[in-house]
Scaffold this motif. Structure first.
Motif, PDB file in Angstrom:
ATOM      1  N   VAL A 116     -20.665  14.665 -42.218  1.00  0.00           N
ATOM      2  CA  VAL A 116     -20.029  13.865 -41.171  1.00  0.00           C
ATOM      3  C   VAL A 116     -19.338  14.815 -40.188  1.00  0.00           C
ATOM      4  N   VAL A 117     -19.588  14.629 -38.903  1.00  0.00           N
ATOM      5  CA  VAL A 117     -19.019  15.490 -37.866  1.00  0.00           C
ATOM      6  C   VAL A 117     -17.507  15.288 -37.774  1.00  0.00           C
ATOM      7  N   SER A 118     -16.758  16.393 -37.877  1.00  0.00           N
ATOM      8  CA  SER A 118     -15.310  16.310 -37.695  1.00  0.00           C
ATOM      9  C   SER A 118     -14.883  16.941 -36.374  1.00  0.00           C
ATOM     10  N   LYS A 119     -15.725  17.864 -35.833  1.00  0.00           N
ATOM     11  CA  LYS A 119     -15.386  18.508 -34.565  1.00  0.00           C
ATOM     12  C   LYS A 119     -16.671  18.983 -33.896  1.00  0.00           C
ATOM     13  N   ILE A 120     -16.757  18.821 -32.582  1.00  0.00           N
ATOM     14  CA  ILE A 120     -17.892  19.323 -31.808  1.00  0.00           C
ATOM     15  C   ILE A 120     -17.466  20.653 -31.199  1.00  0.00           C
ATOM     16  N   LEU A 121     -18.197  21.727 -31.516  1.00  0.00           N
ATOM     17  CA  LEU A 121     -17.795  23.064 -31.101  1.00  0.00           C
ATOM     18  C   LEU A 121     -18.478  23.540 -29.819  1.00  0.00           C
ATOM     19  N   THR A 122     -19.653  23.038 -29.505  1.00  0.00           N
ATOM     20  CA  THR A 122     -20.362  23.433 -28.287  1.00  0.00           C
ATOM     21  C   THR A 122     -19.789  22.665 -27.106  1.00  0.00           C
ATOM     22  N   ASN A 123     -19.434  23.395 -26.046  1.00  0.00           N
ATOM     23  CA  ASN A 123     -18.860  22.756 -24.854  1.00  0.00           C
ATOM     24  C   ASN A 123     -19.910  22.341 -23.835  1.00  0.00           C
ATOM     25  N   SER A 124     -21.051  23.026 -23.808  1.00  0.00           N
ATOM     26  CA  SER A 124     -22.074  22.707 -22.810  1.00  0.00           C
ATOM     27  C   SER A 124     -22.741  21.373 -23.125  1.00  0.00           C
ATOM     28  N   PRO A 125     -23.299  20.693 -22.113  1.00  0.00           N
ATOM     29  CA  PRO A 125     -23.896  19.373 -22.334  1.00  0.00           C
ATOM     30  C   PRO A 125     -25.158  19.389 -23.190  1.00  0.00           C
ATOM     31  N   GLN A 126     -25.831  20.543 -23.268  1.00  0.00           N
ATOM     32  CA  GLN A 126     -27.019  20.643 -24.123  1.00  0.00           C
ATOM     33  C   GLN A 126     -27.188  22.066 -24.620  1.00  0.00           C
TER      34      GLN A 126
END
Length: 70
Positions: free
Chosen positions: A32-42
């Protein structure tokens, strides 16, 4: 659904990721995702996320949009 677009991944989503150590074999880890680390849209290799277990990897599959028990 693939994990190359940041807008498709939400905190609480159930996903399959590939860990850095598993990149050669392609072994997937579910969580389960707790944090999104990539800032770019893709990102062509998948958006980098941190799971609730603390594991970090790139999303290969989005299994469900949101888990209400998270």
């Amino acid at each position: 659904m693939g994990g190359t677009l940041r807008k498709n991944i939400k905190i609480g989503s159930d996903v399959n990721i590939v860990l850095k150590k598993d990149q050669r074999s392609g072994a997937l880890t579910q969580g389960v995702v707790s944090k999104i680390l990539t800032n770019s849209p893709q990102h062509p290799h998948g958006i980098k996320v941190k799971l609730a277990t603390g594991e970090v990897g790139r999303v290969k599959e989005i299994l469900s949009e949101d888990r209400s028990d998270f």
